[in-house]
Scaffold this motif. Sequence first.
Motif, PDB file in Angstrom:
ATOM      1  N   THR A  69       0.850  -1.184   0.000  1.00 35.32           N
ATOM      2  CA  THR A  69       0.000   0.000   0.000  1.00 35.32           C
ATOM      3  C   THR A  69       0.888   1.237   0.000  1.00 35.32           C
ATOM      4  OG1 THR A  69      -1.853   1.100   1.108  1.00 35.32           O
ATOM      5  CG2 THR A  69      -0.209   0.062   2.531  1.00 35.32           C
ATOM      6  N   GLY A  70       0.285   2.396   0.108  1.00 34.29           N
ATOM      7  CA  GLY A  70       1.038   3.640   0.109  1.00 34.29           C
ATOM      8  C   GLY A  70       0.072   4.802   0.033  1.00 34.29           C
ATOM      9  N   SER A  71       0.608   6.019   0.105  1.00 35.65           N
ATOM     10  CA  SER A  71      -0.266   7.183   0.003  1.00 35.65           C
ATOM     11  C   SER A  71       0.558   8.419  -0.282  1.00 35.65           C
ATOM     12  CB  SER A  71      -1.070   7.373   1.296  1.00 35.65           C
ATOM     13  OG  SER A  71      -0.244   7.870   2.340  1.00 35.65           O
ATOM     14  N   THR A  72      -0.135   9.443  -0.783  1.00 31.63           N
ATOM     15  CA  THR A  72       0.406  10.795  -0.837  1.00 31.63           C
ATOM     16  C   THR A  72      -0.521  11.662   0.003  1.00 31.63           C
ATOM     17  OG1 THR A  72      -0.851  11.253  -2.845  1.00 31.63           O
ATOM     18  CG2 THR A  72       1.430  10.524  -3.120  1.00 31.63           C
ATOM     19  N   LEU A  73       0.035  12.660   0.650  1.00 36.03           N
ATOM     20  CA  LEU A  73      -0.753  13.471   1.580  1.00 36.03           C
ATOM     21  C   LEU A  73      -1.246  14.774   0.949  1.00 36.03           C
ATOM     22  CD1 LEU A  73      -1.819  13.807   4.473  1.00 36.03           C
ATOM     23  CD2 LEU A  73       0.405  14.781   5.091  1.00 36.03           C
ATOM     24  N   ARG A  74      -0.392  15.424   0.191  1.00 35.14           N
ATOM     25  CA  ARG A  74      -0.694  16.783  -0.266  1.00 35.14           C
ATOM     26  C   ARG A  74      -2.002  16.905  -1.054  1.00 35.14           C
ATOM     27  NH1 ARG A  74       3.404  20.626  -3.831  1.00 35.14           N
ATOM     28  NH2 ARG A  74       2.411  22.615  -3.327  1.00 35.14           N
ATOM     29  N   PRO A  75      -2.315  15.978  -1.992  1.00 42.53           N
ATOM     30  CA  PRO A  75      -3.540  16.154  -2.774  1.00 42.53           C
ATOM     31  C   PRO A  75      -4.819  15.729  -2.061  1.00 42.53           C
ATOM     32  CG  PRO A  75      -1.947  14.662  -3.868  1.00 42.53           C
ATOM     33  CD  PRO A  75      -1.534  14.831  -2.454  1.00 42.53           C
ATOM     34  N   ARG A  76      -4.699  15.152  -0.871  1.00 44.91           N
ATOM     35  CA  ARG A  76      -5.900  14.655  -0.184  1.00 44.91           C
ATOM     36  C   ARG A  76      -6.803  15.829   0.204  1.00 44.91           C
ATOM     37  NH1 ARG A  76      -5.086   9.389   1.841  1.00 44.91           N
ATOM     38  NH2 ARG A  76      -7.350   9.299   2.122  1.00 44.91           N
ATOM     39  N   PRO A  77      -8.112  15.604   0.257  1.00 40.04           N
ATOM     40  CA  PRO A  77      -9.032  16.702   0.587  1.00 40.04           C
ATOM     41  C   PRO A  77      -8.859  17.189   2.018  1.00 40.04           C
ATOM     42  CG  PRO A  77     -10.209  14.609   0.407  1.00 40.04           C
ATOM     43  CD  PRO A  77      -8.817  14.356  -0.071  1.00 40.04           C
ATOM     44  N   ILE A  78      -9.287  18.430   2.237  1.00 39.63           N
ATOM     45  CA  ILE A  78      -9.166  19.035   3.565  1.00 39.63           C
ATOM     46  C   ILE A  78      -9.903  18.205   4.606  1.00 39.63           C
ATOM     47  CG2 ILE A  78      -9.891  21.034   4.941  1.00 39.63           C
ATOM     48  CD1 ILE A  78      -9.214  22.761   2.467  1.00 39.63           C
ATOM     49  N   GLU A  79     -11.024  17.588   4.214  1.00 40.03           N
ATOM     50  CA  GLU A  79     -11.798  16.783   5.162  1.00 40.03           C
ATOM     51  C   GLU A  79     -10.959  15.632   5.707  1.00 40.03           C
ATOM     52  OE1 GLU A  79     -14.459  19.034   2.560  1.00 40.03           O
ATOM     53  OE2 GLU A  79     -12.776  17.685   2.146  1.00 40.03           O
ATOM     54  N   PHE A  80     -10.165  15.002   4.841  1.00 33.34           N
ATOM     55  CA  PHE A  80      -9.299  13.908   5.294  1.00 33.34           C
ATOM     56  C   PHE A  80      -8.220  14.440   6.230  1.00 33.34           C
ATOM     57  CE2 PHE A  80      -5.308  11.567   4.842  1.00 33.34           C
ATOM     58  CZ  PHE A  80      -5.702  10.321   5.289  1.00 33.34           C
ATOM     59  N   LYS A  81      -7.584  15.534   5.843  1.00 37.42           N
ATOM     60  CA  LYS A  81      -6.515  16.092   6.674  1.00 37.42           C
ATOM     61  C   LYS A  81      -7.056  16.554   8.023  1.00 37.42           C
ATOM     62  CE  LYS A  81      -3.909  17.549   2.597  1.00 37.42           C
ATOM     63  NZ  LYS A  81      -3.464  18.688   1.773  1.00 37.42           N
ATOM     64  N   THR A  82      -8.280  17.072   8.031  1.00 36.40           N
ATOM     65  CA  THR A  82      -8.909  17.473   9.292  1.00 36.40           C
ATOM     66  C   THR A  82      -9.133  16.264  10.189  1.00 36.40           C
ATOM     67  OG1 THR A  82      -9.982  19.372   8.250  1.00 36.40           O
ATOM     68  CG2 THR A  82     -10.955  18.569  10.296  1.00 36.40           C
ATOM     69  N   MET A  83      -9.567  15.163   9.603  1.00 36.72           N
ATOM     70  CA  MET A  83      -9.764  13.930  10.365  1.00 36.72           C
ATOM     71  C   MET A  83      -8.443  13.467  10.986  1.00 36.72           C
ATOM     72  SD  MET A  83     -10.946  10.207   8.965  1.00 36.72           S
ATOM     73  CE  MET A  83      -9.318   9.925   8.246  1.00 36.72           C
ATOM     74  N   VAL A  84      -7.358  13.536  10.189  1.00 39.69           N
ATOM     75  CA  VAL A  84      -6.046  13.142  10.710  1.00 39.69           C
ATOM     76  C   VAL A  84      -5.627  14.076  11.847  1.00 39.69           C
ATOM     77  CG1 VAL A  84      -3.602  12.837  10.152  1.00 39.69           C
ATOM     78  CG2 VAL A  84      -5.352  12.131   8.507  1.00 39.69           C
ATOM     79  N   ALA A  85      -5.859  15.390  11.651  1.00 41.85           N
ATOM     80  CA  ALA A  85      -5.514  16.355  12.704  1.00 41.85           C
ATOM     81  C   ALA A  85      -6.276  16.054  13.988  1.00 41.85           C
ATOM     82  CB  ALA A  85      -5.813  17.775  12.230  1.00 41.85           C
ATOM     83  N   ASP A  86      -7.541  15.654  13.861  1.00 42.02           N
ATOM     84  CA  ASP A  86      -8.331  15.312  15.047  1.00 42.02           C
ATOM     85  C   ASP A  86      -7.735  14.093  15.761  1.00 42.02           C
ATOM     86  OD1 ASP A  86     -10.075  17.375  14.566  1.00 42.02           O
ATOM     87  OD2 ASP A  86     -11.603  16.134  13.602  1.00 42.02           O
ATOM     88  N   GLU A  87      -7.336  13.075  14.979  1.00 41.95           N
ATOM     89  CA  GLU A  87      -6.718  11.888  15.576  1.00 41.95           C
ATOM     90  C   GLU A  87      -5.418  12.255  16.284  1.00 41.95           C
ATOM     91  OE1 GLU A  87      -6.062   8.795  12.771  1.00 41.95           O
ATOM     92  OE2 GLU A  87      -8.176   8.548  12.270  1.00 41.95           O
ATOM     93  N   ILE A  88      -4.596  13.061  15.617  1.00 36.91           N
ATOM     94  CA  ILE A  88      -3.313  13.469  16.203  1.00 36.91           C
ATOM     95  C   ILE A  88      -3.541  14.284  17.465  1.00 36.91           C
ATOM     96  CG2 ILE A  88      -1.357  15.021  15.816  1.00 36.91           C
ATOM     97  CD1 ILE A  88      -1.298  13.948  12.917  1.00 36.91           C
ATOM     98  N   SER A  89      -4.556  15.153  17.436  1.00 40.03           N
ATOM     99  CA  SER A  89      -4.867  15.974  18.603  1.00 40.03           C
ATOM    100  C   SER A  89      -5.186  15.108  19.817  1.00 40.03           C
ATOM    101  CB  SER A  89      -6.053  16.888  18.277  1.00 40.03           C
ATOM    102  OG  SER A  89      -6.412  17.658  19.399  1.00 40.03           O
ATOM    103  N   ARG A  90      -5.883  14.007  19.588  1.00 40.78           N
ATOM    104  CA  ARG A  90      -6.278  13.121  20.688  1.00 40.78           C
ATOM    105  C   ARG A  90      -5.148  12.193  21.132  1.00 40.78           C
ATOM    106  NH1 ARG A  90     -10.611  12.156  17.265  1.00 40.78           N
ATOM    107  NH2 ARG A  90      -9.841  10.037  16.917  1.00 40.78           N
TER     108      ARG A  90
END
Length: 323
Positions: A256-277
Motif C-alpha cells: 500500500t502507500g499514500s500521498t498526503l498533499r492532494p488529499r481533501p481538507i476533510e481527510f486532513k482534518t480527520m487526521v488532525a483530530d486523531e493526532i490531537s487526541r
Amino acid sequence: MLAVVADGEGGLSVVQQPIPQPATGEVLVKVAAAGVNRPDVLQRRGMYPPPPGAPDILGLELAGKVVAAGARAESLIGQTVCALVAGGGYAQYCLAPSGTCLPVPEVLSLVEAAATPETLFTVWVNLFERGFAAEGDWVLVHGGTSGIGTMAIALGNLFGLKLIVTCGTDEKCARAIELGAVAAINYRTQDFVEEVHRVTARAGVNIVIDMVGGDYVPRNLACLAEEGRHVSIAVQRGPSAEVQIFDIMRRRLTLTGSTLRPRPIEFKTMVADEISRTVWPYVEGGRLKPVIDKVFPLTEANEAHERMEAGDHVGKIVLEVAH
C-alpha cells in the motif's frame, strides 16, 4: 508580503505578493517559521506542481499567530498554531484550513512547531493508519535521519515499536541509535535485507516505510514477516518495481502507500483530530519534539534547499520568517 516561489529555472525567488484573505473555514497566519520538505525541492524543479487551488508559493507546514479568519474559524484568532497546508508556507502570511491547525504549547518553540506537521501527519497516516502499527511491531524505515525517519523513531519510542532504520553514513547510523532506533544499517556498506533478518532473529519486520521505491521494493518485501505491510511514500529511485506476486500471495503481504498533499481538507482534518487526541498530549508534555538540523532566514531558501539536496542533514531544515 514577501513570499518564495520557484523561478522556473530550477531555483527560488523572493517576490512581493498580496496578503491573501481567508475564506470560510480558513485562517490567516502571520508566519514565524516554515518547515522545508522534499516535495518543496521537487516543486522547485518543476516535478511536483501544486494541487488545484493551492498557491504557487512553496511550503507545506508553518507556525505562527492567527491574525484573521473566515466564517466558522473566528475562534482561532489570536491563537498561536502550527498547520499543514497544501502550499504557501514560505511567506510572511499564509492561509491555512482551520481543521489542520494545532495549538502550539509553551514547551515547543515556533521553529520546532513549524517542523512538526508534515512529518507527523505523514508518519501517522502511513505507519499507523495504513501500516496498522501495533505495540511490539518491528518496523524498517529508510532514510532514518531524514525528517520522516527521525519522526518515525520518535513516534515508535512513544508507541512501543522497534525501529530499524537505514542511513548513508556510520555517523548518521550512530545518530539514529542515539535518537532511539533499535538498529541502524549503513546501506552503503551493509546488505540491509541480511541485517534486518539478523537483528530480528530471521523473523523479519512487520512494516516497511519506503521512500525509495524502484529496486528497493523487492528487497523490502524480502525483509517482511508473514502478513507484513509495505507502505510506499516516495519513489526516489524510480516509480517502477518488479515483484514476485506468488510470494506476496504465499506470505499474505500487503502493498500500500499514500500521498498526503492532494488529499481533501476533510481527510486532513480527520487526521488532525486523531493526532490531537493521540499524539498532541505527548507534545504538550514535552515528550515529542522534531529534531532540528538547521534554521535559515526566509531569504536564504535556496541555501536551505541546497542543504537538503546535499543529504548531510539530520532532522528538519526550517525557514525563519522576519516581519
